[in-house]
Design a protein around this motif. Structure first.
Motif, PDB file in Angstrom:
ATOM      1  N   GLN A  97       1.331   4.173  -3.441  1.00  0.00           N
ATOM      2  CA  GLN A  97       0.476   5.557  -3.117  1.00  0.00           C
ATOM      3  C   GLN A  97       1.443   6.601  -3.191  1.00  0.00           C
ATOM      4  N   ARG A 157       0.882  -1.231   0.067  1.00  0.00           N
ATOM      5  CA  ARG A 157      -0.008  -0.114  -0.108  1.00  0.00           C
ATOM      6  C   ARG A 157       0.662   1.358   0.167  1.00  0.00           C
ATOM      7  N   GLN A 158       1.863   1.128   1.106  1.00  0.00           N
ATOM      8  CA  GLN A 158       2.649   2.396   0.938  1.00  0.00           C
ATOM      9  C   GLN A 158       3.438   2.680  -0.489  1.00  0.00           C
ATOM     10  N   LEU A 203      -3.213  10.007  -8.464  1.00  0.00           N
ATOM     11  CA  LEU A 203      -2.651  10.129  -6.949  1.00  0.00           C
ATOM     12  C   LEU A 203      -2.726  11.593  -6.799  1.00  0.00           C
ATOM     13  N   ASP A 206      -7.262  13.677  -4.095  1.00  0.00           N
ATOM     14  CA  ASP A 206      -7.657  13.361  -2.620  1.00  0.00           C
ATOM     15  C   ASP A 206      -8.449  12.431  -2.848  1.00  0.00           C
ATOM     16  N   GLU A 209     -13.225   1.265   1.306  1.00  0.00           N
ATOM     17  CA  GLU A 209     -12.463   1.141  -0.178  1.00  0.00           C
ATOM     18  C   GLU A 209     -13.028   0.622  -1.085  1.00  0.00           C
ATOM     19  N   VAL A 248      -5.468   5.819  -3.571  1.00  0.00           N
ATOM     20  CA  VAL A 248      -4.238   5.392  -2.952  1.00  0.00           C
ATOM     21  C   VAL A 248      -3.721   4.269  -3.703  1.00  0.00           C
TER      22      VAL A 248
END
Length: 716
Positions: A623, A619-620, A650, A653, A686, A656
């Motif tokens: 995004q 995930r990190q 991205l 807002d 999500e 992700v």
């Protein structure tokens, strides 16, 4: 006189020392010509161009470039006589890259002229022929394709097709081009080998020094001048070769700054540190041959704005504008006569513009004249006008006067004539049903799926089970297998990956890591998922493939231990897909390069994304907008790299990740994960949106946003 000359100097300074727009530059030229007409008939604008003047213009541009440059220019008059030359290191031997394909074409036509080959001979594409790089044969056509030698030459020139080039060279011989050029007094113009086949080199030392081919800028312009005069091989052969060169699709070099109505017959070449171009430029009374060879360039980027590409465009524009300025009073008087004739309704030889295009198109429609639609009233157009006048029993003058206009009837403005007004205005148009505000949005995607992350259920789809190419969305599976290994052993992320030559030479999108350079698995995942590095996928597959044999022993599709590590990795991808219930997916590689047996479906990719989202590190990464890394070579040096995420969602807002993908076969694809930035609609769950086969890169983001918006409106 003095104030007028100062005005010219100021205008020239603006034209050639700034990045003025083409429109501004040409207004300045008009202004300069006006100044000279108001003052005297003996100013710069009426002076024939000289070698000294061209050197004065071109030298500062060449000197400012970070790299080696050779330039040759030959200016021709209307009779194709050379009236001025300019050479800056024009005799220097330089690498050609794909520019050598121009002499290869000439040699093929020479052999056809003497009967050694026939341009109608059929060549057959084989797997061994298919080499990477520029062109269309390797990626888009299957072995067994048969095409004429003439068509292979067209592909070699239009698309700089490397595979087509090798097919041509197989017929004419590697050494023949250099032999003919030497006999013509151009011994430094040589083809050294087939493309991407150094093992076929007939000049190993030159191959090492110059690569595929070598030449001088002077040789190239001399060939082009002879070609324009119809002196290469024969008039018919010269015309055919010019027709090939007019189709060259590279707009980043010679044509980049020229007016759109200029005619440019050209060929270019690009490898990492060498960018080259040579061509014939004509339009508005200007005609010249130019060759620019660059080598050891500091800027090795592959964008249209590469410094060498920009230099080639500026040098070409500088020559063009200077020649336009030097046309003089006689040329301007000719233009005035043409304008006056047009104003009175008479069009004749020498006229240019849209009206001439309409005339040519109309003559083709009325009498099948076979004219090229170039907007230039030349001898061919004049002959067609005479033929029409004779057929219409008019005075045969070759000039289009009022009676000829009347006989021609309504001008044809398009390839097909516009129907009469009464026909158009009598048409009945049907209407489709009114918009349904609750219906799913219309999208360009061939297939799509929407999944709720919390429930794992599809909440909308269209053709979501259809098997389609999925391009680099493949890399989510590549990353998932690595993350699963790291879950069992966190030290996996610290393992060092050394790039192989095979990884480095992988075609398509790249992380930019070179053979022999090293970095950790954790860092390389950024290179896989942000810039969508095909090379990174190969490196990871090679690194982990052999250990995935044991990881997936419980799965029926156990990889064969005899396979290479990369193939074992792909086998593990297919095994993992089966375990996830991805029944409409099959992988042939770790990066998504096109293959008939490499496919997935929108719903399968949603299931894959659901599995990948369980890993916080993944995930990190997906995004992250941009990531810097330092790689170290086994030779001891270090380099800094910047990887930027290809996912444009991205920037907004609520989104992700997850992954983009683009190939010609797959179209534009996207796996996107989003969550409402507020809980105003009663949920923060999500949502996964997958779109496959969108019509363009922009379209995939529009499609995704529309599908997210629709899905969130359905949420209770």
């Amino acid at each position: 006189m003095g104030s007028s000359l100062n005005g010219h100097s100021t205008i020239l300074s603006i034209m050639f020392s700034t990045r003025s727009s083409r429109a501004i530059r040409h207004r300045l030229i008009v202004c300069m010509l006006s100044i000279s007409m108001l003052t005297t008939h003996a100013l710069v604008a009426q002076t024939p161009v000289t070698e000294a003047r061209l050197q004065q213009l071109l030298t500062p541009l060449v000197d400012a470039h970070a790299g080696e440059v050779a330039v040759s220019v030959q200016v021709m008059d209307a009779a194709n006589e050379v009236v001025a030359r300019c050479s800056l290191r024009g005799e220097q031997v330089m690498p050609t890259a794909s520019l050598i394909k121009l002499p290869v074409m000439i040699e093929a036509y020479r052999q056809a002229h003497v009967g050694s080959v026939s341009l109608d001979d059929l060549v057959t594409l084989t797997t061994e022929d298919q080499v990477p790089g520029s062109g269309i044969l390797t990626d888009h056509f299957s072995p067994g394709l048969r095409l004429s030698l003439r068509d292979a030459i067209r592909l070699m020139i239009r698309y700089s097709d490397n595979t087509a080039t090798n097919l041509v060279v197989d017929r004419i011989g590697v050494a023949s081009t250099a032999k003919t050029m030497a006999e013509w007094g151009m011994p430094e113009t040589q083809l050294h080998s087939k493309v991407f086949r150094r093992d076929t080199s007939v000049a190993l030392e030159r191959s090492e020094k110059y690569g595929l081919g070598s030449t001088t800028a002077n040789d190239m312009t001399e060939l082009l001048v002879r070609l324009e005069r119809g002196q290469l091989i024969s008039l018919e052969a010269s015309q055919e070769m010019l027709a090939h060169l007019l189709t060259c699709d590279d707009t980043a070099k010679l044509p980049r700054d020229l007016p759109k109505d200029c005619q440019i017959a050209h060929k270019t070449g690009s490898v990492n540190r060498s960018r080259t171009a040579a061509g014939l430029v004509s339009g508005h009374g200007v005609k010249f041959a130019i060759c620019v060879l660059t080598d050891k360039n500091e800027d090795t980027s592959w964008s249209d704005d590469n410094a060498a590409h920009v230099l080639i465009g500026r040098l070409t524009l500088a020559v063009y504008d200077e020649l336009l300025l030097s046309m003089g009073a006689e040329s301007r008087q000719t233009e005035n006569n043409i304008a006056a004739a047009s104003a009175t309704g008479t069009l004749h030889i020498g006229a240019v513009g849209d009206l001439v295009e309409s005339l040519q198109r109309t003559l083709n429609f009325r009498i099948d004249a076979g004219l090229g639609i170039d907007g230039d009233f030349g001898p061919a157009t004049q002959d067609a006008v005479k033929s029409f006048q004779k057929a219409s029993q008019l005075d045969v003058s070759g000039m289009v006067d009022a009676k000829t206009w009347q006989a021609l009837g309504p001008l044809i403005e398009q390839d097909a004539p516009v129907p009469a007004p009464q026909v158009i205005n009598s048409r009945e148009f049907t209407r489709t049903a009114a918009l349904n505000p609750l219906a799913t949005p219309e999208v360009s995607a061939k297939a799509w799926a929407i999944m709720n992350v919390e429930s794992g259920q599809l909440i909308g789809e269209a053709r979501s089970g259809e098997r389609l190419p999925m391009a680099s969305t493949t890399k989510v599976m590549t990353a998932l297998l690595v993350m699963e290994l790291a879950m069992d052993d966190p030290q996996v992320m610290e393992e060092v990956v050394t790039f192989s030559t095979g990884a480095d030479e992988t075609i398509g999108s790249t992380s930019g890591v070179r053979a022999g350079e090293q970095l950790s698995v954790g860092e390389l995942l950024y290179g896989l998922l942000l810039p969508s590095g095909n090379d990174a996928a190969v490196a990871l597959a090679e690194h982990f493939g052999d250990r995935l044999v044991d990881t997936h022993t419980s799965i029926d599709a156990k990889p064969d231990n005899a396979l290479a590590a990369g193939e074992q990795f792909v086998a593990a991808m297919n095994a993992r897909a089966k375990a996830l219930g991805m029944n409409d997916s099959h992988f042939m590689n770790a990066n998504g390069l096109s293959d008939a047996e490499h496919y997935s479906s929108a719903s399968d990719l949603a299931r894959l994304t659901l599995a990948a989202l369980r890993y916080p590190k993944l995930r990190q990464i997906v995004q992250c907008r941009g990531h810097g890394v330092q790689v170290r070579s086994v030779d001891g040096y270090t380099r800094n790299l910047l990887w930027e995420n290809t996912n444009r969602l991205l920037s907004q807002d609520g989104f992700v990740g997850m992954k983009t993908g683009t190939t010609e076969a797959a179209g534009a694809c996207l796996i996107a994960v989003g969550k409402l930035p507020t809980s105003s609609l009663g949920t923060t769950s999500e949502t996964i949106v997958v779109v496959l086969g969108c019509s363009s890169s922009d379209a995939r983001y529009i499609d995704a946003r529309n599908l997210f918006s629709w899905a969130w409106r359905q949420t209770p």
